[in-house]
Design an enzyme around this catalytic site. Structure first.
Site, PDB file in Angstrom:
ATOM      1  N   ASN A 123     -35.782 103.387 -96.620  1.00  0.00           N
ATOM      2  CA  ASN A 123     -35.428 104.314 -97.690  1.00  0.00           C
ATOM      3  C   ASN A 123     -34.268 103.833 -98.545  1.00  0.00           C
ATOM      4  O   ASN A 123     -34.191 104.141 -99.731  1.00  0.00           O
ATOM      5  CB  ASN A 123     -35.075 105.681 -97.080  1.00  0.00           C
ATOM      6  CG  ASN A 123     -35.026 106.778 -98.125  1.00  0.00           C
ATOM      7  OD1 ASN A 123     -35.942 106.911 -98.926  1.00  0.00           O
ATOM      8  ND2 ASN A 123     -33.959 107.560 -98.124  1.00  0.00           N
ATOM      9  N   LYS A 175     -61.528  74.997 -97.540  1.00  0.00           N
ATOM     10  CA  LYS A 175     -61.618  75.263 -98.972  1.00  0.00           C
ATOM     11  C   LYS A 175     -63.036  74.958 -99.450  1.00  0.00           C
ATOM     12  O   LYS A 175     -63.695  74.103 -98.882  1.00  0.00           O
ATOM     13  CB  LYS A 175     -60.608  74.397 -99.741  1.00  0.00           C
ATOM     14  CG  LYS A 175     -59.169  74.488 -99.244  1.00  0.00           C
ATOM     15  CD  LYS A 175     -58.533  75.799 -99.587  1.00  0.00           C
ATOM     16  CE  LYS A 175     -57.056  75.806 -99.137  1.00  0.00           C
ATOM     17  NZ  LYS A 175     -56.385  77.071 -99.473  1.00  0.00           N
ATOM     18  N   LYS A 177     -61.656  78.604-100.424  1.00  0.00           N
ATOM     19  CA  LYS A 177     -61.368  79.693 -99.500  1.00  0.00           C
ATOM     20  C   LYS A 177     -62.406  80.804 -99.582  1.00  0.00           C
ATOM     21  O   LYS A 177     -62.643  81.511 -98.610  1.00  0.00           O
ATOM     22  CB  LYS A 177     -59.965  80.242 -99.747  1.00  0.00           C
ATOM     23  CG  LYS A 177     -59.759  80.839-101.135  1.00  0.00           C
ATOM     24  CD  LYS A 177     -58.420  81.553-101.240  1.00  0.00           C
ATOM     25  CE  LYS A 177     -57.266  80.588-101.259  1.00  0.00           C
ATOM     26  NZ  LYS A 177     -55.972  81.292-101.462  1.00  0.00           N
ATOM     27  N   ASP A 203     -58.760  81.143 -94.533  1.00  0.00           N
ATOM     28  CA  ASP A 203     -57.666  81.510 -95.416  1.00  0.00           C
ATOM     29  C   ASP A 203     -57.376  82.997 -95.264  1.00  0.00           C
ATOM     30  O   ASP A 203     -58.187  83.761 -94.724  1.00  0.00           O
ATOM     31  CB  ASP A 203     -57.998  81.155 -96.867  1.00  0.00           C
ATOM     32  CG  ASP A 203     -56.797  80.580 -97.599  1.00  0.00           C
ATOM     33  OD1 ASP A 203     -55.679  81.079 -97.346  1.00  0.00           O
ATOM     34  OD2 ASP A 203     -56.961  79.658 -98.401  1.00  0.00           O
ATOM     35  N   GLU A 204     -56.214  83.405 -95.766  1.00  0.00           N
ATOM     36  CA  GLU A 204     -55.748  84.766 -95.492  1.00  0.00           C
ATOM     37  C   GLU A 204     -56.666  85.846 -96.042  1.00  0.00           C
ATOM     38  O   GLU A 204     -56.734  86.950 -95.504  1.00  0.00           O
ATOM     39  CB  GLU A 204     -54.329  84.958 -96.033  1.00  0.00           C
ATOM     40  CG  GLU A 204     -54.208  84.953 -97.548  1.00  0.00           C
ATOM     41  CD  GLU A 204     -54.086  83.568 -98.135  1.00  0.00           C
ATOM     42  OE1 GLU A 204     -53.854  83.466 -99.348  1.00  0.00           O
ATOM     43  OE2 GLU A 204     -54.218  82.578 -97.382  1.00  0.00           O
ATOM     44  N   HIS A 294     -50.632  84.767 -90.374  1.00  0.00           N
ATOM     45  CA  HIS A 294     -50.394  84.390 -91.769  1.00  0.00           C
ATOM     46  C   HIS A 294     -49.434  85.401 -92.385  1.00  0.00           C
ATOM     47  O   HIS A 294     -49.463  86.578 -92.051  1.00  0.00           O
ATOM     48  CB  HIS A 294     -51.708  84.351 -92.553  1.00  0.00           C
ATOM     49  CG  HIS A 294     -51.600  83.595 -93.842  1.00  0.00           C
ATOM     50  ND1 HIS A 294     -51.020  84.141 -94.971  1.00  0.00           N
ATOM     51  CD2 HIS A 294     -51.980  82.342 -94.187  1.00  0.00           C
ATOM     52  CE1 HIS A 294     -51.054  83.246 -95.947  1.00  0.00           C
ATOM     53  NE2 HIS A 294     -51.627  82.147 -95.504  1.00  0.00           N
ATOM     54  N   HIS A 327     -46.704  80.976 -90.330  1.00  0.00           N
ATOM     55  CA  HIS A 327     -46.435  80.107 -91.479  1.00  0.00           C
ATOM     56  C   HIS A 327     -44.955  80.201 -91.847  1.00  0.00           C
ATOM     57  O   HIS A 327     -44.390  81.290 -91.930  1.00  0.00           O
ATOM     58  CB  HIS A 327     -47.312  80.522 -92.662  1.00  0.00           C
ATOM     59  CG  HIS A 327     -48.751  80.183 -92.470  1.00  0.00           C
ATOM     60  ND1 HIS A 327     -49.408  79.250 -93.227  1.00  0.00           N
ATOM     61  CD2 HIS A 327     -49.669  80.634 -91.578  1.00  0.00           C
ATOM     62  CE1 HIS A 327     -50.664  79.148 -92.826  1.00  0.00           C
ATOM     63  NE2 HIS A 327     -50.842  79.990 -91.825  1.00  0.00           N
TER      64      HIS A 327
END
Length: 475
Positions: A123, A175, A177, A203-204, A294, A327
């Site tokens: 807050n 890739k 991705k 990938d995320e 990740h 990461h």
């Protein structure tokens, strides 16, 4: 208590009706071993005394509100309140200060990172008395650390499960991705693993889209893992992203991964949520799964130098919540990271006891009380020419992930993986022989090229690729 009703000229800011300094600024306070300590970088509004600003942060993140309430008399505020016990100016900055705040342990629910963050940062960041506020560091006392499971397994147990010692681990994000079918995705995984990588990765944002549903991806990736293991004789893994729209779906995916017998799953801990992450970490501990984390969305929170939360705090939160990998930036690639600061929070992730060191951004001595460590993951714009620096910076207990630096090899994924494996082992051997990788790393790579055509081809492709921009802290 005298009210403050003065409006500061030219700012439109009204300091409020309660002087926090009288209750929450306590420079004589002796910090207890059980206190949770916070270091906030604060920028007060013009006309707000720095002691009042620090006290306001302590109040609004613990027991305080904007006025006196009659129920204050029903408890002991002196026992439960946060205290601003020290304030120091930030060198080289105008109107920026580090406020040190101590919180009694009883303010926090045991084993809940969610409650910890809700209390300390939930807050106060919208408080009008402050122009900007950043949480730079937290000290988590052993008394609170002991209420958490932490990482499902930790670095040593992971090495034992993988039977891999004496070098860093190698990974690769598949890739493109998004857009591949599950079968083609699994083919890319297989080529990378058979070429010499230890892990490949979702990938995320790969979860369960129309072009590749999660169950199909899990099946084809499991096939790739088992086939590459049979060919190489090594334990392999793929970070199967279990992040989902609901906690129930997340757990279903982790359960399916366990049923397939794969070694590791993955979670986006910030977008997925800390409560969900803790639940998944407990499941992984109980079912023998490693957990790769990740940090998608972290830069929204940590990138600005004067407002938000520094990544070292997010890393500590993850170690409490649970994750075997996280990461952490690279220092040398395309994603931001300053060397000493990055090494500071890398040590906070994997070491058991870390001394205070302001040159590395560590504001408090941290004792993790034997909580398992989290392995840092370096990824983002790295290739074989970066290998000497990565081995020199991170040492062995790190996972080095080359996405484009594997899949961009002119001869294909397997050759890209082989190039990275040769480069890693050459740099590790050179370091073990006492060579200075910071000075001789290029020579080490060039020598290895003579007996690895895959590495030679990779070196030729990426010899001019650099990512040289100032970090945000310098802009």
């Amino acid at each position: 208590m005298a009210p403050q009703t003065e409006t500061k000229a030219g700012t439109g800011f009204k300091a409020g009706v309660k002087d926090y300094r009288l209750t929450y600024y306590t420079p004589d306070y002796q910090v207890k071993d059980t206190d949770i300590l916070a270091a906030f970088r604060m920028t007060p509004q013009p006309g707000v005394p720095v002691e009042e600003a620090g006290a306001a942060v302590a109040a609004e993140s613990s027991t305080g509100t904007w006025t006196t309430v009659w129920t204050d008399g029903l408890t002991s505020l002196d026992r439960y309140k946060g205290r601003c016990y020290d304030i120091e100016p930030v060198p080289g900055e105008d109107n920026q200060y580090i406020a040190y705040i101590a919180y009694p342990l009883d303010l926090f629910e045991e084993g809940s990172v969610t409650n910890l963050f809700t209390s300390i940062v939930g807050n106060v960041f919208g408080f009008k008395a402050l122009r900007a506020l950043r949480l730079e560091d937290l000290r988590i006392p052993p008394a609170y650390t002991k209420t958490f499971q932490g990482p499902p397994h930790g670095i040593q147990v992971e090495r034992d499960k993988l039977n891999k010692y004496g070098r860093g681990l190698l990974g690769c994000t598949i890739k493109p991705k998004l857009g591949l079918s599950a079968k083609n995705y699994g083919r890319a995984v297989y080529e990378c693993l058979r070429g010499g990588l230890d892990f490949t990765k979702d990938d995320e944002n790969v979860t369960s889209q129309p072009f590749m549903r999660w169950r199909d991806r899990f099946l084809f990736c499991a096939e790739a893992i088992y086939k590459s293991q049979a060919e190489t004789g090594e334990v392999k893994g793929h970070y199967l992203n279990s992040t989902a729209g609901t906690c129930e779906s997340m757990m279903d995916r982790a359960q399916f991964a366990k049923d397939l017998g794969v070694p590791i799953v993955m979670h986006d801990y910030l977008t997925g949520g800390l409560t969900a992450n803790t639940s998944l970490a407990i499941y992984c501990r109980n079912n023998g799964l490693l957990l790769h984390i990740h940090r998608a969305m972290h830069a929204v929170i940590d990138r600005q130098r004067n407002h938000g939360i520094h990544f070292r705090v997010l890393a500590k939160a993850l170690r409490l919540s649970g994750g075997d990998h996280l990461h952490s930036g690279t220092v040398v690639g395309k994603l931001e990271g300053e060397r000493e600061i990055t090494l500071g929070f890398v040590d906070l992730m994997r070491d058991d006891y870390i001394e205070k060191d302001r040159s590395r951004g560590i504001y408090f001595t941290q004792d993790w009380a034997s909580l398992p460590g989290t392995m840092p993951v370096a990824s983002g714009g790295i290739h074989v020419w970066h290998m000497p620096a990565l081995v020199d910076i991170f040492g062995d207990d790190a996972c080095l992930q080359f996405g484009g630096g594997t899949l961009g090899h002119p001869w294909g994924n397997a050759c890209g993986a082989a190039a990275n494996r040769v480069a890693l082992e050459a740099c590790t051997q050179a370091r073990n022989e006492g060579r200075d990788l910071a000075r001789e790393g290029g020579d080490v790579i060039r020598a290895a090229c003579k007996w690895s055509p895959e590495l030679a081809a990779a070196c030729e492709v990426w010899k001019e690729i650099k990512f040289e921009f100032d970090t945000v802290d310098k802009l």
